[in-house]
Design a protein around this motif. Sequence first.
Motif, PDB file in Angstrom:
ATOM      1  N   ALA A  35       0.835  -1.215   0.000  1.00  0.00           N
ATOM      2  CA  ALA A  35       0.000   0.000   0.000  1.00  0.00           C
ATOM      3  C   ALA A  35       0.864   1.256   0.000  1.00  0.00           C
ATOM      4  O   ALA A  35       0.560   2.237  -0.689  1.00  0.00           O
ATOM      5  CB  ALA A  35      -0.941  -0.007   1.202  1.00  0.00           C
ATOM      6  N   ILE A  36       1.952   1.240   0.754  1.00  0.00           N
ATOM      7  CA  ILE A  36       2.881   2.377   0.769  1.00  0.00           C
ATOM      8  C   ILE A  36       3.482   2.583  -0.620  1.00  0.00           C
ATOM      9  O   ILE A  36       3.525   3.703  -1.137  1.00  0.00           O
ATOM     10  CB  ILE A  36       3.983   2.174   1.836  1.00  0.00           C
ATOM     11  N   ASP A  37       3.930   1.491  -1.226  1.00  0.00           N
ATOM     12  CA  ASP A  37       4.502   1.580  -2.579  1.00  0.00           C
ATOM     13  C   ASP A  37       3.483   2.113  -3.581  1.00  0.00           C
ATOM     14  O   ASP A  37       3.813   2.950  -4.434  1.00  0.00           O
ATOM     15  CB  ASP A  37       5.025   0.218  -3.033  1.00  0.00           C
ATOM     16  N   ALA A  38       2.238   1.650  -3.478  1.00  0.00           N
ATOM     17  CA  ALA A  38       1.191   2.123  -4.385  1.00  0.00           C
ATOM     18  C   ALA A  38       0.932   3.614  -4.175  1.00  0.00           C
ATOM     19  O   ALA A  38       0.750   4.365  -5.150  1.00  0.00           O
ATOM     20  CB  ALA A  38      -0.095   1.321  -4.180  1.00  0.00           C
ATOM     21  N   GLY A  39       0.937   4.051  -2.925  1.00  0.00           N
ATOM     22  CA  GLY A  39       0.739   5.473  -2.631  1.00  0.00           C
ATOM     23  C   GLY A  39       1.853   6.325  -3.208  1.00  0.00           C
ATOM     24  O   GLY A  39       1.604   7.368  -3.825  1.00  0.00           O
ATOM     25  N   PHE A  40       3.094   5.889  -3.020  1.00  0.00           N
ATOM     26  CA  PHE A  40       4.217   6.644  -3.574  1.00  0.00           C
ATOM     27  C   PHE A  40       4.216   6.613  -5.097  1.00  0.00           C
ATOM     28  O   PHE A  40       4.601   7.594  -5.735  1.00  0.00           O
ATOM     29  CB  PHE A  40       5.554   6.154  -3.013  1.00  0.00           C
ATOM     30  N   SER A  41       3.769   5.512  -5.686  1.00  0.00           N
ATOM     31  CA  SER A  41       3.666   5.457  -7.148  1.00  0.00           C
ATOM     32  C   SER A  41       2.669   6.487  -7.650  1.00  0.00           C
ATOM     33  O   SER A  41       2.919   7.180  -8.642  1.00  0.00           O
ATOM     34  CB  SER A  41       3.243   4.058  -7.612  1.00  0.00           C
TER      35      SER A  41
END
Length: 137
Positions: free
Chosen positions: A38-44
Amino acid sequence: EPAYGSMTAAGVTGLLLARAGIARQAPRDPDLKRIDQAIDAGFSWLAAEFTTRSNPGYAAKAQAHWFYWLYGLERVAELAGVERLDGRDWYCEGALQLLARQEPDGSFRSDDSLRIDSTCFAILFLKKATAPVRTGR
Protein backbone atom coordinates in the motif's frame (compact mmCIF):
# COMPACT_ATOMS: atom_id res chain seq x y z
CA GLU A 1 -14.15 11.75 -4.83
CA PRO A 2 -11.07 10.83 -6.84
CA ALA A 3 -7.70 10.61 -5.13
CA TYR A 4 -5.80 13.83 -4.58
CA GLY A 5 -2.37 14.74 -3.29
CA SER A 6 -2.99 16.00 0.23
CA MET A 7 -5.13 13.02 1.22
CA THR A 8 -2.86 10.48 -0.48
CA ALA A 9 0.12 11.93 1.38
CA ALA A 10 -1.84 11.80 4.65
CA GLY A 11 -2.84 8.19 4.02
CA VAL A 12 0.69 7.04 3.21
CA THR A 13 1.97 8.91 6.27
CA GLY A 14 -0.48 6.96 8.43
CA LEU A 15 0.66 3.71 6.83
CA LEU A 16 4.33 4.54 7.48
CA LEU A 17 3.65 5.27 11.14
CA ALA A 18 1.50 2.15 11.56
CA ARG A 19 4.15 0.04 9.88
CA ALA A 20 6.88 1.36 12.19
CA GLY A 21 4.76 0.57 15.25
CA ILE A 22 3.80 -2.91 14.08
CA ALA A 23 7.37 -3.74 13.06
CA ARG A 24 8.63 -2.83 16.55
CA GLN A 25 6.05 -5.03 18.25
CA ALA A 26 5.81 -7.91 15.78
CA PRO A 27 8.58 -7.81 13.15
CA ARG A 28 7.25 -10.95 11.41
CA ASP A 29 3.64 -9.79 11.22
CA PRO A 30 2.19 -10.89 7.84
CA ASP A 31 0.33 -7.57 7.54
CA LEU A 32 3.66 -5.78 7.01
CA LYS A 33 3.83 -7.05 3.42
CA ARG A 34 0.34 -5.68 2.65
CA ILE A 35 1.24 -2.37 4.30
CA ASP A 36 4.44 -2.19 2.22
CA GLN A 37 2.42 -2.78 -0.95
CA ALA A 38 0.00 0.00 0.00
CA ILE A 39 2.88 2.38 0.77
CA ASP A 40 4.50 1.58 -2.58
CA ALA A 41 1.19 2.12 -4.38
CA GLY A 42 0.74 5.47 -2.63
CA PHE A 43 4.22 6.64 -3.57
CA SER A 44 3.67 5.46 -7.15
CA TRP A 45 0.54 7.60 -7.34
CA LEU A 46 2.33 10.60 -5.80
CA ALA A 47 5.19 10.24 -8.30
CA ALA A 48 2.85 9.87 -11.29
CA GLU A 49 0.74 12.88 -10.31
CA PHE A 50 3.54 14.98 -8.82
CA THR A 51 3.33 18.75 -9.00
CA THR A 52 4.05 21.54 -6.55
CA ARG A 53 1.93 24.07 -8.45
CA SER A 54 -1.36 22.65 -7.19
CA ASN A 55 -2.86 19.89 -5.06
CA PRO A 56 -2.59 17.05 -7.63
CA GLY A 57 -5.26 14.60 -8.67
CA TYR A 58 -8.84 15.72 -8.24
CA ALA A 59 -9.17 18.69 -10.61
CA ALA A 60 -11.92 20.37 -8.59
CA LYS A 61 -9.57 20.55 -5.60
CA ALA A 62 -6.43 21.53 -7.51
CA GLN A 63 -6.15 24.89 -5.77
CA ALA A 64 -7.77 23.82 -2.50
CA HIS A 65 -5.55 23.11 0.46
CA TRP A 66 -2.36 23.80 -1.50
CA PHE A 67 -0.28 24.69 1.56
CA TYR A 68 -1.58 21.60 3.36
CA TRP A 69 -0.62 19.52 0.30
CA LEU A 70 2.95 20.79 0.43
CA TYR A 71 3.20 20.09 4.15
CA GLY A 72 1.76 16.60 3.55
CA LEU A 73 4.35 16.06 0.83
CA GLU A 74 7.13 17.11 3.21
CA ARG A 75 5.77 14.89 5.96
CA VAL A 76 5.43 11.71 3.88
CA ALA A 77 8.72 12.15 2.00
CA GLU A 78 10.73 12.92 5.13
CA LEU A 79 9.16 10.08 7.12
CA ALA A 80 10.05 7.64 4.36
CA GLY A 81 13.45 9.16 3.55
CA VAL A 82 12.39 9.91 -0.04
CA GLU A 83 14.48 12.64 -1.69
CA ARG A 84 12.99 12.45 -5.18
CA LEU A 85 9.68 11.53 -6.74
CA ASP A 86 10.10 10.16 -10.23
CA GLY A 87 13.54 11.76 -10.37
CA ARG A 88 12.27 15.19 -9.29
CA ASP A 89 13.49 17.03 -6.20
CA TRP A 90 10.19 17.57 -4.36
CA TYR A 91 11.77 19.87 -1.77
CA CYS A 92 13.48 22.22 -4.22
CA GLU A 93 10.39 22.49 -6.41
CA GLY A 94 8.10 23.08 -3.43
CA ALA A 95 10.41 25.64 -1.84
CA LEU A 96 10.62 27.61 -5.08
CA GLN A 97 6.83 27.66 -5.38
CA LEU A 98 6.41 28.80 -1.78
CA LEU A 99 9.03 31.51 -1.91
CA ALA A 100 7.43 32.89 -5.09
CA ARG A 101 4.15 33.29 -3.18
CA GLN A 102 5.56 34.80 0.00
CA GLU A 103 4.00 38.13 1.00
CA PRO A 104 6.22 41.19 1.63
CA ASP A 105 5.61 40.87 5.38
CA GLY A 106 6.92 37.27 5.31
CA SER A 107 3.55 35.57 5.57
CA PHE A 108 1.83 33.27 3.10
CA ARG A 109 -1.76 33.64 1.98
CA SER A 110 -4.15 31.53 -0.04
CA ASP A 111 -7.72 31.99 -1.17
CA ASP A 112 -9.03 28.97 0.75
CA SER A 113 -7.16 29.34 4.03
CA LEU A 114 -6.41 31.79 6.78
CA ARG A 115 -3.06 33.52 6.59
CA ILE A 116 -1.92 31.88 9.84
CA ASP A 117 -2.72 28.38 8.51
CA SER A 118 -0.96 28.98 5.21
CA THR A 119 2.07 30.50 6.92
CA CYS A 120 2.35 27.63 9.40
CA PHE A 121 2.16 24.98 6.67
CA ALA A 122 4.70 26.89 4.57
CA ILE A 123 7.15 27.12 7.47
CA LEU A 124 6.72 23.43 8.33
CA PHE A 125 7.51 22.55 4.71
CA LEU A 126 10.50 24.88 4.42
CA LYS A 127 11.93 23.78 7.78
CA LYS A 128 11.54 20.09 6.90
CA ALA A 129 9.89 19.74 10.28
CA THR A 130 9.18 16.01 10.09
CA ALA A 131 11.74 13.58 11.47
CA PRO A 132 12.27 10.30 9.61
CA VAL A 133 10.97 7.12 11.25
CA ARG A 134 12.53 3.69 11.25
CA THR A 135 10.16 1.79 9.05
CA GLY A 136 12.15 -1.40 8.79
CA ARG A 137 11.89 -1.21 5.01
